[in-house]
Design an enzyme around this catalytic site. Sequence first.
Site, PDB file in Angstrom:
ATOM      1  N   ASP A  17       0.869  -1.178   0.000  1.00  0.00           N
ATOM      2  CA  ASP A  17       0.000   0.000   0.000  1.00  0.00           C
ATOM      3  C   ASP A  17       0.905   1.227   0.000  1.00  0.00           C
ATOM      4  OD1 ASP A  17      -2.033   1.834   0.163  1.00  0.00           O
ATOM      5  OD2 ASP A  17      -2.477   1.470   2.268  1.00  0.00           O
ATOM      6  N   ILE A  18       1.503   1.477  -1.139  1.00  0.00           N
ATOM      7  CA  ILE A  18       2.528   2.508  -1.262  1.00  0.00           C
ATOM      8  C   ILE A  18       1.880   3.822  -1.686  1.00  0.00           C
ATOM      9  CG2 ILE A  18       4.726   3.107  -2.317  1.00  0.00           C
ATOM     10  CD1 ILE A  18       4.671   0.538  -0.488  1.00  0.00           C
ATOM     11  N   GLU A  19       1.920   4.796  -0.777  1.00  0.00           N
ATOM     12  CA  GLU A  19       1.258   6.077  -1.020  1.00  0.00           C
ATOM     13  C   GLU A  19       2.206   7.248  -0.817  1.00  0.00           C
ATOM     14  OE1 GLU A  19      -2.667   6.440   0.690  1.00  0.00           O
ATOM     15  OE2 GLU A  19      -2.817   4.272   0.966  1.00  0.00           O
ATOM     16  N   GLY A  20       3.504   6.976  -0.894  1.00  0.00           N
ATOM     17  CA  GLY A  20       4.486   8.039  -0.716  1.00  0.00           C
ATOM     18  C   GLY A  20       5.888   7.474  -0.773  1.00  0.00           C
TER      19      GLY A  20
END
Length: 295
Positions: free
Chosen positions: A150-153
């Site tokens: 869940d890569i959001e940055g």
Amino acid sequence: MAVNSAISVTFFSLLLLALANGSSAGSISVYWGQNGNEGTLAEACAAGNYDYVIIAFLPTFGNGQTPMINLAGHCDPYSNGCTGLSSDIKSCQAKAIKVLLSLGGGAGSYSIASIQDAHHVASYLWNNFLGGTSSSRPLGPAVLDGIDFDIEGGSNQHWGDLAKFLKGYDKKVLITAAPQCPFPDAWIGNALTSGLFDYVWVQFYNNPPCQYTAGGIENLVTAWKQWTSSIPANKIFLGLPASPTAAGSGFIPATALTSSVLPAIKGSAKYGGVMLWSRYYDVQSGYSSSIKSHV
């Protein structure tokens, strides 16, 4: 002979119908771990509504950092207080529910600095959460079924390398991801073209250009078709908030989901089901119970 032939044709027709229905049968996945009031992991699995439960999150890792999980009010990893989750994980797996660990999240300190760093992080994950060995496994001895991205940055580099190294340890390790619905995803879009991801649960919320709006499914369906035609994953899931308060926008009332949205997307061979954020909001709303028979 005529009677037997008719019976054979009828049986064959029923078989084809069953296969057609079965091909669109989906699963429900849910994120657990970010609210101490959502109940235990074992209780989530005992609810009987989920096929995948994703433990959230490991928000600190990579680039030389000491990895650290954060399970909100559930347990204190700094005092090894989360090792007791092993019994819960095993009880879920005994029910044929897959349990994964999610990397990243909306708030955290994470990035992969290089191919070497990707190998280092993969080794840590394998030995501390998957099939390897370590004297300090944060969740105890239970072996998780996979890793969720869940890569959001942070950075959009080397996530494909991390997935490759994880699959290198054991091809049975599930690799999943939760990109935002604008295509391609800004952070993990490149990695998703690798063909290494088993399931991709796309977040069709907090993104008005590609989500449901009251009375309108066109933007969502258009985005869904782009995702399912462009990403070489085994299955694509429709990621949704489990209640109106679970996200800033994008909630789909259960009646709208079952009567208009799902019929419009279930025909895809890559349809996998519905992902929900999160177990806490699902407990409050009962959303999964209301949609399970339709997914």
